[in-house]
Design a protein around this motif. Structure first.
Motif, PDB file in Angstrom:
ATOM      1  N   THR A  37      -7.206  -4.664  -2.463  1.00 37.51           N
ATOM      2  CA  THR A  37      -7.595  -5.379  -2.175  1.00 37.51           C
ATOM      3  C   THR A  37      -9.220  -6.304  -2.281  1.00 37.51           C
ATOM      4  O   THR A  37      -9.421  -7.651  -2.581  1.00 37.51           O
ATOM      5  N   ILE A  38     -10.089  -5.459  -2.660  1.00 36.93           N
ATOM      6  CA  ILE A  38     -11.562  -5.736  -2.253  1.00 36.93           C
ATOM      7  C   ILE A  38     -11.749  -6.052  -3.720  1.00 36.93           C
ATOM      8  O   ILE A  38     -12.236  -7.302  -4.368  1.00 36.93           O
ATOM      9  N   VAL A  39     -11.442  -4.920  -4.557  1.00 40.51           N
ATOM     10  CA  VAL A  39     -11.388  -5.135  -6.044  1.00 40.51           C
ATOM     11  C   VAL A  39     -10.867  -5.621  -7.324  1.00 40.51           C
ATOM     12  O   VAL A  39     -11.129  -6.602  -7.899  1.00 40.51           O
ATOM     13  N   PHE A  40      -8.942  -5.755  -6.822  1.00 40.30           N
ATOM     14  CA  PHE A  40      -8.503  -6.430  -7.679  1.00 40.30           C
ATOM     15  C   PHE A  40      -7.925  -7.734  -6.858  1.00 40.30           C
ATOM     16  O   PHE A  40      -7.026  -8.235  -8.424  1.00 40.30           O
ATOM     17  N   LYS A  41      -8.558  -7.804  -6.166  1.00 39.70           N
ATOM     18  CA  LYS A  41      -7.967  -9.631  -5.923  1.00 39.70           C
ATOM     19  C   LYS A  41      -6.870  -9.134  -4.815  1.00 39.70           C
ATOM     20  O   LYS A  41      -5.530 -10.012  -5.053  1.00 39.70           O
ATOM     21  N   VAL A  42      -5.638  -8.610  -5.135  1.00 36.60           N
ATOM     22  CA  VAL A  42      -4.575  -7.802  -4.543  1.00 36.60           C
ATOM     23  C   VAL A  42      -4.000  -8.281  -3.415  1.00 36.60           C
ATOM     24  O   VAL A  42      -4.644  -8.104  -2.469  1.00 36.60           O
ATOM     25  N   ASP A  43      -2.373  -9.430  -3.750  1.00 41.13           N
ATOM     26  CA  ASP A  43      -2.610  -9.546  -1.760  1.00 41.13           C
ATOM     27  C   ASP A  43      -1.815  -8.098  -1.012  1.00 41.13           C
ATOM     28  O   ASP A  43      -1.643  -6.900  -1.477  1.00 41.13           O
ATOM     29  N   ILE A  44      -2.303  -8.416   0.324  1.00 41.17           N
ATOM     30  CA  ILE A  44      -2.654  -6.857   0.893  1.00 41.17           C
ATOM     31  C   ILE A  44      -1.273  -6.221   1.288  1.00 41.17           C
ATOM     32  O   ILE A  44      -1.310  -5.174   1.269  1.00 41.17           O
ATOM     33  N   HIS A  45      -0.346  -6.836   0.953  1.00 44.10           N
ATOM     34  CA  HIS A  45       0.752  -6.829   1.528  1.00 44.10           C
ATOM     35  C   HIS A  45       1.749  -6.108   0.621  1.00 44.10           C
ATOM     36  O   HIS A  45       2.367  -4.839   0.232  1.00 44.10           O
ATOM     37  N   TYR A  46       1.330  -6.147  -1.476  1.00 46.26           N
ATOM     38  CA  TYR A  46       1.142  -5.590  -2.369  1.00 46.26           C
ATOM     39  C   TYR A  46       0.994  -4.757  -2.246  1.00 46.26           C
ATOM     40  O   TYR A  46       1.249  -3.163  -2.736  1.00 46.26           O
ATOM     41  N   ALA A  47      -0.333  -4.297  -2.035  1.00 43.87           N
ATOM     42  CA  ALA A  47      -1.374  -3.547  -2.272  1.00 43.87           C
ATOM     43  C   ALA A  47      -0.949  -2.208  -0.971  1.00 43.87           C
ATOM     44  O   ALA A  47      -0.976  -1.244  -1.495  1.00 43.87           O
ATOM     45  N   ILE A  48       0.062  -2.727   0.198  1.00 45.69           N
ATOM     46  CA  ILE A  48      -0.057  -1.495   1.407  1.00 45.69           C
ATOM     47  C   ILE A  48       1.552  -0.923   0.602  1.00 45.69           C
ATOM     48  O   ILE A  48       1.363  -0.391   0.815  1.00 45.69           O
ATOM     49  N   GLY A  49       2.173  -1.818   0.569  1.00 47.26           N
ATOM     50  CA  GLY A  49       3.757  -1.297  -0.738  1.00 47.26           C
ATOM     51  C   GLY A  49       3.339  -0.302  -2.035  1.00 47.26           C
ATOM     52  O   GLY A  49       3.869   0.332  -1.841  1.00 47.26           O
ATOM     53  N   THR A  50       1.979  -0.617  -3.082  1.00 52.63           N
ATOM     54  CA  THR A  50       2.065   0.832  -3.748  1.00 52.63           C
ATOM     55  C   THR A  50       1.299   1.841  -2.877  1.00 52.63           C
ATOM     56  O   THR A  50       1.761   2.489  -3.880  1.00 52.63           O
ATOM     57  N   SER A  51       0.860   1.385  -1.894  1.00 45.24           N
ATOM     58  CA  SER A  51      -0.261   2.617  -1.216  1.00 45.24           C
ATOM     59  C   SER A  51       0.806   3.534  -0.666  1.00 45.24           C
ATOM     60  O   SER A  51       0.868   4.651  -1.288  1.00 45.24           O
ATOM     61  N   LEU A  52       2.164   3.415  -0.215  1.00 46.01           N
ATOM     62  CA  LEU A  52       2.656   3.702   0.958  1.00 46.01           C
ATOM     63  C   LEU A  52       3.969   4.758  -0.645  1.00 46.01           C
ATOM     64  O   LEU A  52       4.284   5.902  -0.118  1.00 46.01           O
ATOM     65  N   VAL A  53       3.712   3.731  -1.552  1.00 48.11           N
ATOM     66  CA  VAL A  53       4.826   4.770  -2.614  1.00 48.11           C
ATOM     67  C   VAL A  53       3.801   5.964  -2.935  1.00 48.11           C
ATOM     68  O   VAL A  53       3.914   7.002  -3.357  1.00 48.11           O
ATOM     69  N   ALA A  54       2.182   6.193  -3.353  1.00 50.30           N
ATOM     70  CA  ALA A  54       1.712   6.305  -3.868  1.00 50.30           C
ATOM     71  C   ALA A  54       0.939   7.430  -2.387  1.00 50.30           C
ATOM     72  O   ALA A  54       1.254   8.990  -3.001  1.00 50.30           O
ATOM     73  N   VAL A  55       1.441   7.012  -1.351  1.00 49.27           N
ATOM     74  CA  VAL A  55       0.975   8.153  -0.454  1.00 49.27           C
ATOM     75  C   VAL A  55       2.490   9.076  -0.571  1.00 49.27           C
ATOM     76  O   VAL A  55       2.405  10.453   0.105  1.00 49.27           O
ATOM     77  N   ILE A  56       3.938   8.726  -0.723  1.00 54.77           N
ATOM     78  CA  ILE A  56       4.218   9.755  -1.456  1.00 54.77           C
ATOM     79  C   ILE A  56       4.589  10.578  -2.524  1.00 54.77           C
ATOM     80  O   ILE A  56       4.547  12.074  -1.968  1.00 54.77           O
ATOM     81  N   ALA A  57       3.855  10.297  -3.047  1.00 51.61           N
ATOM     82  CA  ALA A  57       3.230  11.053  -4.448  1.00 51.61           C
ATOM     83  C   ALA A  57       2.042  12.442  -4.280  1.00 51.61           C
ATOM     84  O   ALA A  57       2.211  13.483  -4.602  1.00 51.61           O
ATOM     85  N   THR A  58       1.009  11.950  -3.242  1.00 54.44           N
ATOM     86  CA  THR A  58       0.699  12.677  -2.537  1.00 54.44           C
ATOM     87  C   THR A  58       0.785  13.253  -1.781  1.00 54.44           C
ATOM     88  O   THR A  58       0.825  14.546  -1.936  1.00 54.44           O
TER      89      THR A  58
END
Length: 278
Positions: A37-58
């Motif tokens: 959101t801050i560095v790449f200026k991605v909409d926070i909803h898309y950032a959260i969606g991506t993060s949730l998938v990454a959380v599953i990987a973690t």
């Protein structure tokens, strides 16, 4: 910026996020959401969606290693997942009605609270006498390995911990952080579970919580495969390395890392949220 350059940057950042998420039980989203959101200026909803998938990987990358080492309390994790999944579905339902700047400020506030509570608690409660009848009935009390042999511990305040996990599930959906910070706090400070067990059990749980939320985000179109692909690979690799580091780390070091990382990120998110830059 070319696609290749962007992919390499995201791989490196995701590796760091997975490493921190695995080491502290945060789930990696605590780094990914601000980065996107801050560095790449991605909409926070898309950032959260991506993060949730990454959380599953973690969770997938770290949980297996922790279970193998005998640190994770699987029975406790499965019991608390009932609460976090319920909270995740509630949070994913109301996220579309919340302004993005409010989400950012909430994100930062939760993390600052997490840092304060983590610093306050200095020692792991290692009493072996069971004080919770519910914990005994559900067989939640357990032990974990240390260099000096196995250490027994008892789980306290089970109902209070269960209620807090509903809130943790809601935060997972709203903020995309896997709610690892809140889960660790609930187990560490309320349920009186040793910190290493809290972080490893949190990693075991966050994948289920995130999966419940990500389905709704995917349905709404907030998960972009181009963004998600390098993130998942990087996070998984970072989580595996972090899992190996945690096994040989001291609790005090983990608390310091946990507190410093989330405090820095929290201040940044609140600042940008108040200025309307998210």
């Amino acid at each position: 910026m070319t696609v290749l350059t962007f992919t390499l940057i995201m791989l490196a950042a995701a590796f760091l996020a997975g490493f921190i998420g695995s080491l502290t039980g945060l789930g990696g989203g605590v780094v990914l959401v601000p980065l996107l959101t801050i560095v790449f200026k991605v909409d926070i909803h898309y950032a959260i969606g991506t993060s949730l998938v990454a959380v599953i990987a973690t969770s997938s990358g770290a949980a297996a290693a922790y279970v193998k080492e005998g640190i994770t309390n699987i029975r406790l994790g499965m019991f608390l997942e009932i609460a976090t999944t319920l909270g995740a579905l509630i949070g994913a339902t109301i996220i579309v009605y919340m302004p993005t700047n409010i989400i950012a400020v909430l994100f930062g506030s939760v993390l600052i609270f997490s840092a304060i509570m983590t610093i306050r608690k200095k020692l792991d409660p290692l009493e072996t006498d069971a004080k919770s009848e519910m914990a005994v009935r559900l067989k939640l009390n357990s032990n974990y390995p240390t260099p000096n042999g196995k250490v027994n511990y008892t789980v306290r305040h089970v109902p209070a911990g269960f209620i807090m996990m509903i809130g943790a599930g809601m935060l997972s959906s709203l903020l995309g952080i896997g709610s690892g910070a809140f889960k660790v706090l609930a187990m560490d400070n309320v349920m009186r579970v040793p910190f290493k067990v809290s972080t490893t059990t949190s990693n075991f749980m966050i994948g289920v919580t995130a999966a419940a939320s990500s389905v709704l985000y995917f349905h709404r179109g907030y998960i972009d495969p181009v963004l998600t692909f390098p993130v998942v690979i990087g996070v998984f690799a970072g989580a595996m390395v972090g899992a190996k580091v945690l096994i040989g780390s001291g609790v005090r070091v983990l608390r310091i890392i946990f507190s410093i990382v989330i405090t820095i990120v929290a201040i940044e998110m609140i600042y940008n949220g108040l200025r309307g830059k998210i």
